[in-house]
Write an enzyme that holds these catalytic residues in place. Structure first.
Site, short mmCIF file in Angstrom:
data_model
loop_
_atom_site.label_atom_id
_atom_site.label_comp_id
_atom_site.label_asym_id
_atom_site.label_seq_id
_atom_site.Cartn_x
_atom_site.Cartn_y
_atom_site.Cartn_z
N HIS A 89 0.82 -1.21 0.00
CA HIS A 89 0.00 0.00 0.00
C HIS A 89 0.85 1.26 0.00
CE1 HIS A 89 1.16 -0.87 4.11
NE2 HIS A 89 1.11 0.43 4.31
N HIS A 130 5.36 6.20 -0.97
CA HIS A 130 6.19 5.02 -1.24
C HIS A 130 5.43 3.74 -0.96
CE1 HIS A 130 6.52 5.50 3.13
NE2 HIS A 130 6.80 4.20 3.17
#
EC number: 3.1.-.-
Lengths: 172, 172
Positions: free
Chosen positions: B34, B116
């Site tokens: 995620h 990220h």
């Protein structure tokens, strides 16, 4: 891609169920405790858009309802899955019916609908007897409100991620 | 209860990331790959209803956008987390800003926003060097569309379940 439809109960109930699943359910790390509304079916990323639309319509035509956990039970002699049995009320029956018929993607369910939350599965016969013996003594009766269900997809490692949430009865 | 907000990328990208996470990320079994939009915050079951409403408004005021994975990177010397760096575009920046300010529940983020997807974390210094050395050689550039984000909550075992999905830009 593999998809499925499920209800996640409250955190309180999930935590309780996980205390058993941790030891007795090999799928413990792959999905949170849930009630399956539609078993695994295959669809493309294009098809799933239509399916999500249909599930949205099903959600809108149902109201939030009370979910009742009634007792520990087992699927023996069919298999060694132990579960918390959930009362089959008209709302659950209707939700299940509307997404498991010949005209809905994936077609009818291969199983009769026995709403449940799995506690353990793929147990040996001895384990099954032991665990069931212990769990049958417990009073697991519990009531809570359900106001949503989820469309999930499966990753290559077997784990499930939520694709979309559908709130019951909300007017758009 | 602990809540957080995240984007799950496509199955294709999640499968790729998981092939590394399996070995290098102790959170592998607790959550799917995620991009965090809002870090863990505490809220009650009553408060979360208001928060969900606010997230819904944020979702509606943003359009679907392209997500670009640009390269492998690391948070060293702050910590030994290795990740796929995601380009910080105006949409991501705006989504993050609107759910991480003083007037939003949980307040501002403790970190600068570096979007990220984590590949590995809590690595020893030697592991970190080894893994980074290997991964830096890879071309991980990838583009896909993001059209939703998810509000999640954490169970007692540390795993995360989706509470609700919010589609970007959809008019109700």
């Amino acid at each position: 891609m593999n998809y499925g439809v499920a209800i996640f109960p409250s955190k309180q109930l999930q935590d309780k169920v996980n205390s058993y699943r941790k030891r007795y359910d090999p799928n413990y790390a792959l999905i949170s405790p849930h009630i399956t509304l539609k078993y695994t079916f295959f669809a493309t990323e294009v098809e799933i858009e239509t399916i999500a639309e249909q599930l949205n319509n099903i959600a809108k035509s149902h109201k939030p309802f009370k979910l009742n956990v009634v007792k520990p039970s087992t699927f023996q002699p069919v298999n060694n899955t132990i579960f918390f049995k959930v009362e089959l009320n008209p709302e659950l029956e209707s939700l299940h019916k509307e997404m498991n018929h010949a005209d809905f993607f994936g077609g009818p369910s291969p199983y009769a609908f026995v709403p449940h939350i799995t506690i353990g599965q793929k147990l040996s016969d001895d384990e099954h007897s032991d665990v069931l013996g212990q769990i049958r003594m417990l009073d697991v009766t519990h009531e809570e409100e359900v106001d949503r269900f989820h469309l999930l997809y499966q990753l290559e490692n077997g784990s499930w991620t939520v694709y979309e949430t559908f709130r019951l009865g909300e007017e758009e």
